[in-house]
Write a protein that holds these residues in place. Structure first.
Motif, PDB file in Angstrom:
ATOM      1  N   MET A  78       0.825  -1.202   0.000  1.00 14.81           N
ATOM      2  CA  MET A  78       0.000   0.000   0.000  1.00 14.81           C
ATOM      3  C   MET A  78       0.861   1.255   0.000  1.00 14.81           C
ATOM      4  SD  MET A  78      -2.788   1.417   2.767  1.00 14.81           S
ATOM      5  CE  MET A  78      -4.081   0.289   2.284  1.00 14.81           C
ATOM      6  N   ILE A  79       0.486   2.178  -0.884  1.00 16.48           N
ATOM      7  CA  ILE A  79       1.046   3.523  -0.876  1.00 16.48           C
ATOM      8  C   ILE A  79      -0.104   4.450  -0.496  1.00 16.48           C
ATOM      9  CG2 ILE A  79       2.351   5.243  -2.145  1.00 16.48           C
ATOM     10  CD1 ILE A  79       3.719   2.511  -2.059  1.00 16.48           C
ATOM     11  N   ALA A  80      -0.131   4.940   0.721  1.00 14.84           N
ATOM     12  CA  ALA A  80      -1.221   5.802   1.188  1.00 14.84           C
ATOM     13  C   ALA A  80      -0.802   7.255   0.993  1.00 14.84           C
ATOM     14  CB  ALA A  80      -1.530   5.526   2.656  1.00 14.84           C
ATOM     15  N   GLU A  81      -1.646   8.026   0.288  1.00 16.93           N
ATOM     16  CA  GLU A  81      -1.282   9.390  -0.076  1.00 16.93           C
ATOM     17  C   GLU A  81      -2.442  10.338   0.195  1.00 16.93           C
ATOM     18  OE1 GLU A  81       1.301   9.123  -3.999  1.00 16.93           O
ATOM     19  OE2 GLU A  81      -0.556   7.995  -4.223  1.00 16.93           O
ATOM     20  N   GLU A  82      -2.133  11.530   0.699  1.00 18.77           N
ATOM     21  CA  GLU A  82      -3.159  12.578   0.767  1.00 18.77           C
ATOM     22  C   GLU A  82      -3.605  12.959  -0.633  1.00 18.77           C
ATOM     23  OE1 GLU A  82      -2.762  15.772   4.046  1.00 18.77           O
ATOM     24  OE2 GLU A  82      -0.721  15.280   3.436  1.00 18.77           O
ATOM     25  N   THR A  83      -2.648  13.217  -1.488  1.00 17.16           N
ATOM     26  CA  THR A  83      -2.895  13.484  -2.905  1.00 17.16           C
ATOM     27  C   THR A  83      -1.801  12.770  -3.686  1.00 17.16           C
ATOM     28  OG1 THR A  83      -1.591  15.529  -2.784  1.00 17.16           O
ATOM     29  CG2 THR A  83      -3.981  15.736  -2.541  1.00 17.16           C
ATOM     30  N   PRO A  84      -2.106  12.310  -4.903  1.00 15.32           N
ATOM     31  CA  PRO A  84      -1.079  11.608  -5.686  1.00 15.32           C
ATOM     32  C   PRO A  84       0.169  12.459  -5.858  1.00 15.32           C
ATOM     33  CG  PRO A  84      -3.239  11.326  -6.681  1.00 15.32           C
ATOM     34  CD  PRO A  84      -3.409  12.328  -5.584  1.00 15.32           C
ATOM     35  N   GLY A  85       1.338  11.841  -5.630  1.00 10.97           N
ATOM     36  CA  GLY A  85       2.605  12.559  -5.677  1.00 10.97           C
ATOM     37  C   GLY A  85       3.428  12.218  -6.904  1.00 10.97           C
ATOM     38  N   PRO A  86       4.719  12.606  -6.911  1.00  7.53           N
ATOM     39  CA  PRO A  86       5.548  12.476  -8.107  1.00  7.53           C
ATOM     40  C   PRO A  86       6.235  11.128  -8.281  1.00  7.53           C
ATOM     41  CG  PRO A  86       6.759  13.651  -6.421  1.00  7.53           C
ATOM     42  CD  PRO A  86       5.407  13.366  -5.845  1.00  7.53           C
ATOM     43  N   VAL A  87       6.163  10.243  -7.289  1.00  9.58           N
ATOM     44  CA  VAL A  87       6.902   8.985  -7.383  1.00  9.58           C
ATOM     45  C   VAL A  87       6.090   7.959  -8.170  1.00  9.58           C
ATOM     46  CG1 VAL A  87       8.017   7.124  -6.100  1.00  9.58           C
ATOM     47  CG2 VAL A  87       8.011   9.445  -5.163  1.00  9.58           C
ATOM     48  N   PRO A  88       6.634   7.397  -9.252  1.00  8.73           N
ATOM     49  CA  PRO A  88       5.930   6.338  -9.996  1.00  8.73           C
ATOM     50  C   PRO A  88       6.145   4.990  -9.302  1.00  8.73           C
ATOM     51  CG  PRO A  88       7.987   6.876 -11.110  1.00  8.73           C
ATOM     52  CD  PRO A  88       7.907   7.785  -9.903  1.00  8.73           C
ATOM     53  N   TRP A  89       5.308   4.688  -8.330  1.00 12.04           N
ATOM     54  CA  TRP A  89       5.566   3.543  -7.454  1.00 12.04           C
ATOM     55  C   TRP A  89       5.553   2.213  -8.196  1.00 12.04           C
ATOM     56  CZ3 TRP A  89       7.580   4.752  -2.966  1.00 12.04           C
ATOM     57  CH2 TRP A  89       7.303   5.997  -2.421  1.00 12.04           C
ATOM     58  N   SER A  90       4.723   2.038  -9.190  1.00 15.16           N
ATOM     59  CA  SER A  90       4.708   0.756  -9.913  1.00 15.16           C
ATOM     60  C   SER A  90       6.004   0.536 -10.679  1.00 15.16           C
ATOM     61  CB  SER A  90       3.522   0.706 -10.879  1.00 15.16           C
ATOM     62  OG  SER A  90       3.643   1.689 -11.883  1.00 15.16           O
ATOM     63  N   LEU A  91       6.736   1.617 -10.938  1.00 14.41           N
ATOM     64  CA  LEU A  91       7.991   1.548 -11.690  1.00 14.41           C
ATOM     65  C   LEU A  91       9.184   1.183 -10.805  1.00 14.41           C
ATOM     66  CD1 LEU A  91       8.923   2.102 -14.612  1.00 14.41           C
ATOM     67  CD2 LEU A  91       9.391   4.454 -13.936  1.00 14.41           C
TER      68      LEU A  91
END
Length: 668
Positions: A404-417
């Protein structure tokens, strides 16, 4: 037309609450309630139809409203068929026969609520009708036994006679929903004190921060083992475990703190974890020198704490808070900087694709290697060692690891990458899984982990990417388990930007109809303002937005909310998945706040025809009963088998466990 006989019952509440409870199971409701009409018709202009949303204890009812008294005949009525509203509210008139109008609207499939005088005869009542009156302190409900005409005056007389003889049957309203949020309270006290400090704190002094999870009407499935984590700026991370009982509130847990020597507002983060999942996040502000203590909710993944059991499958979480993240993978969570500097974060150009949206084996390997270099550099920058990678891979022997990547708002890190195997510039070797699951490979069912054990050296393996090795989720709000708990047919509403290439759009619709039963799909070309009205009601499981980047913005969604285009609460029971074919920066949070269960979209622009193909695969799996996390992960692998790495550009903002419907009971 002969008078009809009724069965009469009573209930407690307001007439409009019974209207909310009885629609849409009844197609005609005859109501004598001046106060209810005042609510429904507030702001209605003379000679016009309007839309109104009325909040009741049962649900929000959206009315299309028309006052027939404003018109000399039926021929002068404006069109009401295109006015938004799941129910039509009419006020009767004694000047002309309104029965044909009522009958015509009922025939269109929208229930009619007819406000009329208590003594007025209403023709055309049948077993799909109900008459609603008032005999203090009860609402009177009368259901016809046959077809004919009736008036509320006679119903009230019958009710009072039954009441005198103590033969009245009472109908209860559905229980109102429990209050949404379970409170998490933070109190600051002096060491050993039993009461909190109301005002400012002394610089350089010792205090205790007390944390307490309150009670809630929703009973928990059992006692919940939770953990409170406090991290004040400039201090280490502290963690305390506690048990939230099935009923009632939790015990208080405390953290010792020493305030800074400067007189400034001192802030930090309080996180309640279930396992490794941050289910509640608050910013804590302690006023050193002046002010009052404050606790501000930043992120909430569970409102009641009654839905935490599925989260036990997660093996790690990353809580993104601005330019840093709190990483939990067992033990006390630790902070990691999200400063990526000038590290590249780009996808290969999606050109040169064959008719099946793929590339040949050498071009595919070049694309995969380019992404692995970036993903490995990102991992090394974000995490100090390989401990997190080992933690994620260790349990992935039976099923893919839940991350899980929990975010207030989507950020700049491409987590699936993110690529969590070592990989650098220079010669590399191909893991055997590249040949098996890549283009022209043997294929087969994708296992939970790489079937090849040796990953030493500079090795290129698709299982090194988080988006392919894990079931990845990036929620920005409360986790939703089902789009709808009711076993109704699966439905997709497709909204199309007229600026999209029309030939490609028609091809996309044809592809969707080859992957889904054609009857589940409806589509329309819309403008941004028309889109708000099209998405006002709970009539779909998937909102498929087929549009260019920039077609819709957050301010437009805010306007739908502000001007009442979207009723509140919006999508309270049937909470659709929003699936976009273009990047939606800035739209994820407004859509989730608007009631969507999840948002799935690419993070970079992709060719229109390929975007349609990807959407079809995701929707077909959702319709077949796959969870959102599995549907997206399997779609990425399906794309990989064609020689296409762009599946890693797609993100699920929502629960990985989200399904269209609850699973059928075993043996059912």
């Amino acid at each position: 037309m002969a008078p009809v006989e009724f069965t009469v019952s009573g209930g407690e509440g307001a007439p409009l609450e019974f209207v909310a409870a009885l629609t849409p199971s009844k197609s005609l409701l005859v109501v004598t309630d001046p106060g209810g009409w005042a609510q429904v018709s507030a702001g209605l202009a003379v000679g016009h139809a309007a839309s109104a949303a009325v909040t009741t204890s049962v649900r929000v009812v959206r009315f299309a409203v028309l006052d027939l008294r404003h018109f000399p005949s039926a021929a002068d009525l404006p069109s009401i068929t295109d006015v938004p509203g799941d129910v039509v509210a009419l006020h009767d008139t004694r000047s002309w026969d309104t029965a044909p109008v009522v009958q015509a609207l009922r025939g269109l499939g929208r229930p009619v609520v007819l406000f009329t005088a208590v003594h007025t005869w209403v023709p055309g009542v049948d077993q799909a009708s109900v008459l609603i009156g008032w005999s203090a302190p009860h609402v009177v409900l009368a259901e016809p036994l046959g077809t004919g005409e009736g008036r509320v005056e006679d119903v009230l007389w019958q009710f009072r006679e039954l009441e005198r003889r103590r033969l009245v049957r009472y109908t209860t309203l559905p229980e109102p929903p429990a209050p949404d949020d379970r409170a998490v309270t933070v109190v600051v006290a002096l060491p050993g004190a039993t009461e909190g400090v109301a005002g400012a704190l002394r610089p350089g002094a010792e205090y205790e921060v007390w944390v307490h999870v309150g009670q809630h009407p929703a009973r928990l499935p059992g006692d919940q083992e939770l953990r409170a984590v406090l991290s004040m700026n400039g201090r280490g991370v502290q963690a305390e475990s506690f048990v939230l009982p099935a009923e009632g509130s939790s015990p208080w847990v405390s953290f010792p703190v020493t305030t800074p020597y400067a007189s400034v507002p001192w802030s930090g983060e309080l996180v309640i974890y279930s396992g490794v999942v941050p289910v509640h996040v608050q910013r804590v502000v302690l006023p050193v020198g002046a002010g009052e203590p404050k606790a501000i909710t930043r992120l909430r993944l569970s409102r009641t704490f009654a839905d935490l059991q599925p989260l036990s499958s997660r093996v790690a979480s990353i809580l993104v808070l601005g330019d840093r993240a709190l990483v939990a993978a067992g033990g006390v969570p630790s902070w990691s900087s999200l400063d990526l500097g000038d590290l590249p974060r780009s996808f290969p150009v999606a050109s040169g694709l064959d008719p099946w949206y793929g590339k040949d084996f050498p071009a595919f390997c070049a694309d995969l290697a380019a992404l692995a270099r970036q993903g490995s550099a990102l991992y090394s920058r974000l995490f100090r060692d390989r401990a997190l990678a080992d933690r994620i891979r260790r349990p992935a022997r039976v099923r893919p690891a839940g991350l899980m990547i929990a975010e207030e708002t989507p950020g700049p890190v491409p987590w699936s990458l993110i690529y969590d195997l070592p990989f650098a510039d220079g010669p590399y070797r191909l893991c055997a899984s590249v040949g098996q699951f890549g283009p022209f490979g043997a294929g087969g069912e994708v296992p939970a982990h790489c079937p090849v054990s040796d990953h030493s050296g500079n090795v290129l393996c698709p299982f090194g990417f988080w988006g392919l090795s894990s079931v990845l989720e990036q929620p920005v709000g409360p986790l939703v388990p089902f789009v709808s708990a009711h076993l109704r047919p699966f439905e997709v509403s497709m909204a199309v930007d007229a600026g999209m290439d029309r030939a490609m759009t028609e091809r996309h619709v044809a592809e969707l109809m080859s992957m889904l039963p054609p009857e589940v799909l409806s589509s329309a070309y819309v403008s941004p303002s028309e889109l708000g009205r099209a998405l006002a009601d709970e009539v779909m499981d998937v909102v498929h937005l087929h549009f260019r980047e920039g077609f819709l913005d957050a301010e437009e969604i805010a306007r739908w909310d502000r001007e009442g285009v979207w009723p509140r609460p919006h999508w309270p029971a049937r909470k659709p998945v929003v699936v976009g074919t273009s990047p939606m920066p800035g739209l994820v949070r407004p859509l989730v706040d608007g009631g969507a269960s999840a948002v799935i979209s690419p993070e970079v622009a992709v060719p229109q025809d390929m975007a349609g193909w990807v959407t079809g695969m995701v929707l077909a799996r959702l319709a077949a009963g796959f969870s959102a996390g599995d549907a997206l992960r399997l779609t990425r692998w399906e794309m990989l088998s064609r020689g296409n790495v762009m599946g890693l550009a797609y993100t699920l903002h929502g629960s990985a466990d989200l399904c269209a419907r609850p699973s059928a009971p075993a043996g059912g």
